[in-house]
Design a protein around this motif. Structure first.
Motif, PDB file in Angstrom:
ATOM      1  N   LEU A 146     -11.406  -4.694   9.918  1.00  0.00           N
ATOM      2  CA  LEU A 146     -12.330  -5.387  10.811  1.00  0.00           C
ATOM      3  C   LEU A 146     -12.547  -6.829  10.371  1.00  0.00           C
ATOM      4  O   LEU A 146     -13.093  -7.635  11.123  1.00  0.00           O
ATOM      5  N   ALA A 147     -12.140  -7.160   9.148  1.00  0.00           N
ATOM      6  CA  ALA A 147     -12.264  -8.523   8.623  1.00  0.00           C
ATOM      7  C   ALA A 147     -10.933  -9.273   8.658  1.00  0.00           C
ATOM      8  O   ALA A 147     -10.808 -10.335   8.066  1.00  0.00           O
ATOM      9  N   SER A 148      -9.943  -8.750   9.374  1.00  0.00           N
ATOM     10  CA  SER A 148      -8.583  -9.306   9.325  1.00  0.00           C
ATOM     11  C   SER A 148      -8.490 -10.676   9.983  1.00  0.00           C
ATOM     12  O   SER A 148      -9.231 -11.006  10.909  1.00  0.00           O
ATOM     13  N   ARG A 149      -7.546 -11.474   9.472  1.00  0.00           N
ATOM     14  CA  ARG A 149      -7.222 -12.775  10.027  1.00  0.00           C
ATOM     15  C   ARG A 149      -5.775 -12.728  10.550  1.00  0.00           C
ATOM     16  O   ARG A 149      -5.120 -11.685  10.493  1.00  0.00           O
ATOM     17  N   THR A 150      -5.283 -13.839  11.064  1.00  0.00           N
ATOM     18  CA  THR A 150      -3.921 -13.891  11.592  1.00  0.00           C
ATOM     19  C   THR A 150      -2.926 -13.470  10.509  1.00  0.00           C
ATOM     20  O   THR A 150      -2.964 -13.979   9.387  1.00  0.00           O
ATOM     21  N   ARG A 151      -2.030 -12.534  10.868  1.00  0.00           N
ATOM     22  CA  ARG A 151      -1.131 -11.954   9.867  1.00  0.00           C
ATOM     23  C   ARG A 151       0.021 -11.253  10.568  1.00  0.00           C
ATOM     24  O   ARG A 151       0.009 -11.104  11.792  1.00  0.00           O
ATOM     25  N   ILE A 152       0.984 -10.769   9.775  1.00  0.00           N
ATOM     26  CA  ILE A 152       2.069  -9.955  10.309  1.00  0.00           C
ATOM     27  C   ILE A 152       1.606  -8.506  10.367  1.00  0.00           C
ATOM     28  O   ILE A 152       0.886  -8.033   9.489  1.00  0.00           O
ATOM     29  N   LYS A 153       1.984  -7.822  11.439  1.00  0.00           N
ATOM     30  CA  LYS A 153       1.637  -6.409  11.602  1.00  0.00           C
ATOM     31  C   LYS A 153       2.880  -5.632  12.037  1.00  0.00           C
ATOM     32  O   LYS A 153       3.761  -6.158  12.723  1.00  0.00           O
ATOM     33  N   THR A 154       2.917  -4.359  11.630  1.00  0.00           N
ATOM     34  CA  THR A 154       3.938  -3.432  12.105  1.00  0.00           C
ATOM     35  C   THR A 154       3.388  -2.703  13.319  1.00  0.00           C
ATOM     36  O   THR A 154       2.284  -2.150  13.261  1.00  0.00           O
ATOM     37  N   LEU A 155       4.140  -2.718  14.407  1.00  0.00           N
ATOM     38  CA  LEU A 155       3.679  -2.082  15.638  1.00  0.00           C
ATOM     39  C   LEU A 155       3.822  -0.572  15.556  1.00  0.00           C
ATOM     40  O   LEU A 155       4.802  -0.059  15.007  1.00  0.00           O
ATOM     41  N   THR A 156       2.858   0.146  16.123  1.00  0.00           N
ATOM     42  CA  THR A 156       2.950   1.597  16.172  1.00  0.00           C
ATOM     43  C   THR A 156       3.994   2.018  17.199  1.00  0.00           C
ATOM     44  O   THR A 156       4.362   1.258  18.111  1.00  0.00           O
ATOM     45  N   ARG A 157       4.457   3.250  17.051  1.00  0.00           N
ATOM     46  CA  ARG A 157       5.400   3.802  18.022  1.00  0.00           C
ATOM     47  C   ARG A 157       4.777   3.808  19.416  1.00  0.00           C
ATOM     48  O   ARG A 157       5.449   3.489  20.411  1.00  0.00           O
ATOM     49  N   GLN A 158       3.470   4.127  19.510  1.00  0.00           N
ATOM     50  CA  GLN A 158       2.799   4.169  20.811  1.00  0.00           C
ATOM     51  C   GLN A 158       2.820   2.804  21.487  1.00  0.00           C
ATOM     52  O   GLN A 158       3.119   2.691  22.685  1.00  0.00           O
ATOM     53  N   THR A 159       2.519   1.755  20.728  1.00  0.00           N
ATOM     54  CA  THR A 159       2.523   0.410  21.309  1.00  0.00           C
ATOM     55  C   THR A 159       3.915   0.024  21.768  1.00  0.00           C
ATOM     56  O   THR A 159       4.105  -0.550  22.846  1.00  0.00           O
ATOM     57  N   ARG A 160       4.928   0.355  20.962  1.00  0.00           N
ATOM     58  CA  ARG A 160       6.293   0.017  21.336  1.00  0.00           C
ATOM     59  C   ARG A 160       6.723   0.798  22.581  1.00  0.00           C
ATOM     60  O   ARG A 160       7.423   0.264  23.451  1.00  0.00           O
TER      61      ARG A 160
END
Length: 259
Positions: A146-160
């Motif tokens: 909840l405190a995250s800033r701009t960063r790289i993320k791995t997408l979930t299978r559901q999102t893909r």
């Protein structure tokens, strides 16, 4: 948090009206632009209003996210999507719309630079948002800090799988990584306007509005925002326990108040 339940076309007009009101009061406003299907009708309405005189000539805009590794000319690269759907249809100045650099050699540095660019512009005045079926906003997947800033993320299978429709139906063609504004970054925008339509979004909307604040449903952090507007149609609102109250509250709202 204000919840408005109305037909999809009315939701688009309300969101566009909020943007227009902001630009007329503050022509050099900073807008936050989202991709996906949810804001498309809003962009159509803004383009129509631009033809009638609404100007973006002094405005700036920041995108929420970008895929990592898509070629610069790929039609689903979010910078190209935003150019097609809204930037090229209004009078944004050259380079007024910025997005995170998914082709950067140093991705963490690109993320830090993007945070600095948003801060240097004075922050986002109005952020348009959609919501995923799993409750993500931008590409902040379930479990995001909840405190995250701009960063790289791995997408979930559901999102893909949800986004495969933009890649000819092939989930394997959807990138596995993205750069995204963090939840804390999004929460710094002065007004959040989220749109959701369709029954597939009903559980996510229910959690967003009436569930506990939890990293498992990242959009729920919006409950802590001082000026958050949630625009949903009847189908997306079908799981809301207080739907009748939200309808009554909006019907009785003073006309001067706005969103």
């Amino acid at each position: 948090m204000e919840v408005v339940i109305a037909p999809a076309e009315e939701l688009a007009r309300l969101a566009a009206g909020a943007v227009e009101g902001l630009l007329r009061a503050k022509p050099d406003a900073v807008l936050g632009l989202a991709t996906g299907s949810s804001p498309l009708a809003v962009y159509d309405e803004l383009a129509r209003r631009h033809k009638e005189g609404l100007s973006f000539a002094r405005a700036r805009a920041f995108m929420l996210d970008e895929y990592v590794g898509l070629p610069a000319d790929h039609p689903e690269r979010y910078r190209n999507v935003i150019e097609k759907e809204i930037a090229s249809r209004v009078d944004f100045p050259p380079d007024a719309v910025q997005g995170p650099d998914g082709l950067a050699a140093d991705l963490p540095a690109a993320c830090a630079a993007y945070e600095e660019a948003i801060a240097g512009a004075g922050g986002v005045d109005l952020q348009i948002l959609g919501i995923g079926t799993d409750g993500h906003i931008a590409f902040n997947e379930p479990g995001s800090s909840l405190a995250s800033r701009t960063r790289i993320k791995t997408l979930t299978r559901q999102t893909r799988e949800d986004n495969a429709r933009f890649f000819g139906g092939s989930v394997e063609d959807v990138p596995r990584h993205c750069l995204t504004q963090g939840l804390a970054t999004i929460m710094e925008a002065r007004h959040l306007v989220l749109l959701a339509t369709g029954r597939a979004k009903a559980e996510a909307v229910h959690q967003l509005v009436e569930g506990p604040v939890s990293a498992m449903w990242p959009a729920t952090i919006m409950q802590l925002h001082p000026h958050a507007t949630v625009l949903v149609d009847d189908a997306a609102a079908s799981r809301l326990q207080l739907a009748d109250y939200y309808r009554q509250t909006y019907a009785d709202k003073p006309e001067w108040q706005g969103l």
